[in-house]
Write a protein that holds these residues in place. Sequence first.
Motif, PDB file in Angstrom:
ATOM      1  N   GLU A  43       5.984   7.801   5.010  1.00 27.44           N
ATOM      2  CA  GLU A  43       5.650   8.182   6.422  1.00 27.44           C
ATOM      3  C   GLU A  43       5.447   9.628   6.844  1.00 27.44           C
ATOM      4  O   GLU A  43       4.591   9.970   7.708  1.00 27.44           O
ATOM      5  CB  GLU A  43       7.152   7.685   7.397  1.00 27.44           C
ATOM      6  N   LEU A  44       6.243  10.569   6.276  1.00 24.06           N
ATOM      7  CA  LEU A  44       5.919  11.913   6.694  1.00 24.06           C
ATOM      8  C   LEU A  44       4.509  12.463   6.080  1.00 24.06           C
ATOM      9  O   LEU A  44       4.006  13.161   6.967  1.00 24.06           O
ATOM     10  CB  LEU A  44       7.230  12.867   5.964  1.00 24.06           C
ATOM     11  N   GLN A  77       2.154  11.139   8.456  1.00 23.90           N
ATOM     12  CA  GLN A  77       1.779  11.958   9.873  1.00 23.90           C
ATOM     13  C   GLN A  77       1.246  13.238   9.595  1.00 23.90           C
ATOM     14  O   GLN A  77       0.526  13.637  10.167  1.00 23.90           O
ATOM     15  CB  GLN A  77       3.284  12.096  10.072  1.00 23.90           C
ATOM     16  N   ARG A  78       1.712  14.009   8.398  1.00 22.60           N
ATOM     17  CA  ARG A  78       1.000  15.221   8.278  1.00 22.60           C
ATOM     18  C   ARG A  78      -0.258  15.095   7.707  1.00 22.60           C
ATOM     19  O   ARG A  78      -1.113  16.036   8.288  1.00 22.60           O
ATOM     20  CB  ARG A  78       1.864  15.992   7.202  1.00 22.60           C
TER      21      ARG A  78
END
Length: 216
Positions: free
Chosen positions: A18-19, A22-23
Amino acid sequence: MNLVLLGPPGSGKGTQGELLAQRHGWPKLSTGDILREAVAAGTELGKKVEPIMAAGDLVPDEIVLGIVRERLAGEDCREGFILDGFPRTIPQAEGLEEILRESGRALSAVIEIRVSEEEVVRRLSGRRTCSQCNAIYHVEWKPPREEGVCDICGGKLVQRPDDRPEAIRERLREYREQTAPLVAFYEKRGLLRPVDGAGKVEEVAAAIEQQIAALR
Ligand code: AMP
């Protein structure tokens, strides 16, 4: 970048995926999430896989490969993707190579998140998941502001049926027998990038970023 996140259940693939999404903007494709959505929607596929998943067993390779083939054909996957929870068997890994080859693509790297079994059991038994948006919480380390309610969407937090102790044991057995051989499979292809998954979420995320930066 075309990435696979590899690691035992509870190693943080979902959180880290997920991170990363997002990035970098690459979509995160979680076969577990897609299958759980089918179960929640009560589709034919959902009815078929529900008992398999609740027991902590693996869904047949053909089914999962069909899902991934369709998903990877999506326009949003052209610049890259993050696979979370797939492949989980050697035939799935071979099927993935074939799917990518057909569309002139290949994997950039396989990030292996290393965590001990003891730690995995602690994480999974306290995990709670939002029944609506799939956000992940933990009763000890990441409790929601209001008990049982998702901070993000207000959905009800539930314990996944496969996060119960018997199912956790079965999933770890499946991991050892079916999925762990993928480490050697990808090492042989020069794609494996191990990171220590025992630290805090931000520490693991930083280690993954370092590995990705080294690929560029
Ligand atoms: P996960 O959310 O990745 O832990 O997956 C939850 C459950 O979905 C697994 O225990 C399996 O029953 C099923 N599943 C998810 N991904 C796969 C896969 N690649 N191959 C077989 N079964 C899968």
